[in-house]
Scaffold this motif. Sequence first.
Motif, PDB file in Angstrom:
ATOM      1  N   THR A  58       0.835  -1.197   0.000  1.00 62.56           N
ATOM      2  CA  THR A  58       0.000   0.000   0.000  1.00 62.56           C
ATOM      3  C   THR A  58       0.877   1.257   0.000  1.00 62.56           C
ATOM      4  OG1 THR A  58      -0.084   0.184   2.418  1.00 62.56           O
ATOM      5  CG2 THR A  58      -1.778  -1.201   1.357  1.00 62.56           C
ATOM      6  N   GLU A  59       0.302   2.346  -0.472  1.00 65.17           N
ATOM      7  CA  GLU A  59       1.029   3.617  -0.447  1.00 65.17           C
ATOM      8  C   GLU A  59       1.377   4.014   0.987  1.00 65.17           C
ATOM      9  OE1 GLU A  59      -0.283   6.870  -3.074  1.00 65.17           O
ATOM     10  OE2 GLU A  59      -1.750   5.410  -3.801  1.00 65.17           O
ATOM     11  N   GLN A  60       0.491   3.693   1.915  1.00 65.55           N
ATOM     12  CA  GLN A  60       0.735   4.018   3.321  1.00 65.55           C
ATOM     13  C   GLN A  60       1.956   3.266   3.851  1.00 65.55           C
ATOM     14  OE1 GLN A  60      -2.524   3.199   5.964  1.00 65.55           O
ATOM     15  NE2 GLN A  60      -1.536   4.192   7.697  1.00 65.55           N
ATOM     16  N   ASN A  61       2.059   1.996   3.523  1.00 64.97           N
ATOM     17  CA  ASN A  61       3.225   1.218   3.969  1.00 64.97           C
ATOM     18  C   ASN A  61       4.508   1.730   3.313  1.00 64.97           C
ATOM     19  OD1 ASN A  61       1.927  -0.401   5.801  1.00 64.97           O
ATOM     20  ND2 ASN A  61       1.587  -2.069   4.372  1.00 64.97           N
ATOM     21  N   LEU A  62       4.421   2.111   2.044  1.00 59.76           N
ATOM     22  CA  LEU A  62       5.584   2.675   1.369  1.00 59.76           C
ATOM     23  C   LEU A  62       5.997   3.980   2.040  1.00 59.76           C
ATOM     24  CD1 LEU A  62       7.624   2.437  -0.947  1.00 59.76           C
ATOM     25  CD2 LEU A  62       6.025   3.765  -2.337  1.00 59.76           C
ATOM     26  N   SER A  63       5.033   4.787   2.408  1.00 60.88           N
ATOM     27  CA  SER A  63       5.312   6.046   3.091  1.00 60.88           C
ATOM     28  C   SER A  63       6.003   5.802   4.431  1.00 60.88           C
ATOM     29  CB  SER A  63       4.011   6.822   3.305  1.00 60.88           C
ATOM     30  OG  SER A  63       4.255   8.022   3.991  1.00 60.88           O
TER      31      SER A  63
END
Length: 74
Positions: free
Chosen positions: A28-33
């Motif tokens: 997810t983008e959140q995990n990448l962030s």
Amino acid sequence: MEVIVRLDVVMAQRKVRGRELAKEIGITEQNLSLLKSGRVKGIRFETLAKLCAALECQPGDLLEVIDPAASDPP
């Protein structure tokens, strides 16, 4: 010793956007962030390998180990 995550630097050098990278490696983008900001306790080798493949780099390009005590004056 402290591990510094340089994912944001490598992404900028390669002109890769977070949304594209997250989709390509299957997180997810959140995990990448969270990874980019270094606010994680660990990373799976599988995820690290996917990041390296997508960014055409080595793990050492994404992670740096520093010794904060070495930079402090006596």
